[in-house]
Design an enzyme around this catalytic site. Structure first.
Site, mmCIF file in Angstrom:
data_model
loop_
_atom_site.group_PDB
_atom_site.id
_atom_site.type_symbol
_atom_site.label_atom_id
_atom_site.label_comp_id
_atom_site.label_asym_id
_atom_site.label_seq_id
_atom_site.Cartn_x
_atom_site.Cartn_y
_atom_site.Cartn_z
ATOM 1 C CG HIS A 63 -1.484 6.040 -2.643
ATOM 2 N ND1 HIS A 63 -2.621 5.791 -3.367
ATOM 3 C CD2 HIS A 63 -1.737 5.629 -1.372
ATOM 4 C CE1 HIS A 63 -3.542 5.268 -2.565
ATOM 5 N NE2 HIS A 63 -3.030 5.150 -1.351
ATOM 6 C CG HIS A 92 -1.965 1.048 1.266
ATOM 7 N ND1 HIS A 92 -3.115 0.958 2.034
ATOM 8 C CD2 HIS A 92 -2.027 2.250 0.646
ATOM 9 C CE1 HIS A 92 -3.834 2.053 1.873
ATOM 10 N NE2 HIS A 92 -3.192 2.863 1.045
ATOM 11 C CG HIS A 151 -7.707 3.214 -0.412
ATOM 12 N ND1 HIS A 151 -6.996 2.633 -1.425
ATOM 13 C CD2 HIS A 151 -6.832 4.023 0.254
ATOM 14 C CE1 HIS A 151 -5.734 3.082 -1.372
ATOM 15 N NE2 HIS A 151 -5.619 3.924 -0.362
ATOM 16 C CG ASP A 195 -1.769 5.641 2.666
ATOM 17 O OD1 ASP A 195 -2.031 5.323 1.496
ATOM 18 O OD2 ASP A 195 -2.618 6.144 3.435
ATOM 19 C CG ASP A 196 -0.217 8.898 0.369
ATOM 20 O OD1 ASP A 196 -0.144 8.854 -0.866
ATOM 21 O OD2 ASP A 196 -1.219 8.511 1.013
ATOM 22 C CD GLU A 222 -7.699 6.541 4.518
ATOM 23 O OE1 GLU A 222 -8.235 6.524 3.392
ATOM 24 O OE2 GLU A 222 -6.622 7.119 4.754
HETATM 25 N N1 HPA Z 1 -6.789 7.225 1.092
HETATM 26 C C1 HPA Z 1 -7.443 7.495 -0.031
HETATM 27 N N2 HPA Z 1 -6.856 7.965 -1.117
HETATM 28 C C2 HPA Z 1 -5.546 8.146 -1.098
HETATM 29 C C3 HPA Z 1 -4.809 7.884 0.032
HETATM 30 C C4 HPA Z 1 -5.463 7.381 1.184
HETATM 31 O O1 HPA Z 1 -4.878 7.102 2.252
HETATM 32 N N3 HPA Z 1 -3.530 8.190 -0.279
HETATM 33 C C5 HPA Z 1 -3.505 8.605 -1.556
HETATM 34 N N4 HPA Z 1 -4.729 8.589 -2.065
HETATM 35 ZN ZN ZN Z 2 -3.838 4.710 0.456
#
Ligand code: HPA
Ligand code: ZN
Length: 352
Positions: free
Chosen positions: A30, A28, A208, A289-290, A211
């Site tokens: 991006h 996971h 996703h 994630d990011d 969350e």
């Molecule tokens: N959630 C949804 N979209 C996203 C995320 C996330 O954590 N990171 C990058 N796009």
């Molecule tokens: Zn994500």
């Protein structure tokens, strides 16, 4: 679970080194979320793109998020510097270089083509630049790196379908489709047809869910989109029946602890429900994630999460890393090889 490793022989003070050095998967990430402020400014200059911030420090100072949407607004603005195939190669290779140094053996990487095509960037600039970086990572470090094309859920299903069709000339360069962006108000069932189409093409499906959205979104991702992994999924605990189902079906959750704190899903890492998810028998994995926006790459996620949660020890480190390999879309032979390496790594640590 491996029954031959005596995890009790690995003391807590050796955990940080063990977490850093253990072989792991990242499922996971991006790629646009690995765009560091320094690279945003370098690419802005190379491509003549005007930014809303005067310098790296001012941009970094804006990285204070109150929820998912407040992050997405800045994340999409940062991605505006990506124009040419070379930019996507540079972005992908910079991430893979860091991941290799953190002992990531297998990376399944999300990219958001609509963020780029909306600005007039041809979809193949993203696909070819990133897939070239994946091949280079394999040549350099033997890393297994694959791409997953994500649809932006705040846009329509027709736009997602057009994106998939536009990507099909490069079908062999990605292994699956995903669903990201603003979760609330955009339930999985909105994308039923495009996921069915992707599945018919032999693509894997992930989404996703859970969350910021409710457990019902996780159920819809499973029942309607027929996904093979849930990205995040931390709100599953609000439904005991769903938790039981996720355990029974051994449905992987790609959990991102630092992201969850930065986007205020949990107040602190000490409040994160990862130990609870593991204790319920779920196939939990740890991911970044990011990483350029949330304070660290995958090893930082492991290190800070284990430091904050006393319930997590050597056994849990092994389980999380092993889950990552098992939940990947790699071949059975690759998985067995990585898990063998993981077993040897922990057996050595227990014997030391
Ligand atoms: N959630 C949804 N979209 C996203 C995320 C996330 O954590 N990171 C990058 N796009
Ligand atoms: Zn994500």
């Amino acid at each position: 679970m491996n029954h031959t490793i005596d995890f009790s022989r690995i003391p807590r003070e050796r955990l940080p080194a063990l977490l850093r050095t253990m072989p792991k998967a990242e499922l996971h990430i991006h790629i646009e979320g690995s765009l560091e402020p320094e690279m945003i400014f370098a690419l802005a200059q190379r491509n003549g793109v005007k930014l809303a911030y005067p310098n790296v420090e001012a941009l970094r100072a804006a990285y204070a998020f109150s929820n998912l949407q407040s992050f997405l607004d800045i994340y999409y603005a940062g991605a505006s510097v990506l124009l040419h195939e070379r930019d996507f190669f540079d972005l992908g290779f910079a991430y893979l270089e860091k991941a290799a140094a953190e002992n990531v053996r297998c990376a399944e990487i999300f990219f958001d083509p609509q963020t780029h095509t909306a600005r007039g960037v041809p979809i193949q600039h993203a696909i070819l630049g990133l897939s070239h970086a994946c091949r280079r990572a394999h040549a350099e470090w033997g890393m297994h790196a694959r791409l997953i094309l994500c649809f932006l859920r705040h846009l329509s299903e027709a736009e997602a379908m057009a994106t998939l069709e536009a990507a099909l000339p490069w079908r062999e360069q990605f292994i699956g489709v995903g669903l990201d962006s603003s979760e609330r108000g955009h339930p999985p069932e909105k994308f039923a047809q495009v996921f069915a189409h992707a599945r018919a093409l032999g693509l894997h499906g992930v989404a996703h869910a859970g969350e910021e959205g409710p457990p019902a979104y996780i159920e819809a991702a499973l029942d309607v989109l027929k996904v093979e992994r849930i990205d995040h999924g931390v709100r599953s605990v609000e439904s005991p029946a769903l938790v039981q189902r996720l355990a029974r079906e051994r449905m992987p959750l790609t959990v991102c602890p630092l992201s969850n704190v930065k986007l205020c899903v949990f107040p602190t890492l000490a409040d994160h429900n990862l130990p609870e998810l593991l204790a319920a028998g779920l196939c939990v994995t740890v991911n970044s994630d990011d990483p350029a926006y949330f304070g660290g790459y995958v090893n930082q996620n492991y290190l800070e999460t284990f430091a904050a949660l006393p319930a997590l020890g050597a056994r849990e480190a092994y389980t999380l890393a092993r889950n990552g390999f098992e939940a990947s879309f790699a071949s059975a032979a690759d998985k067995a090889r990585w898990i063998g390496e993981l077993d040897a790594h922990f057996a050595r640590a227990a014997a030391a």
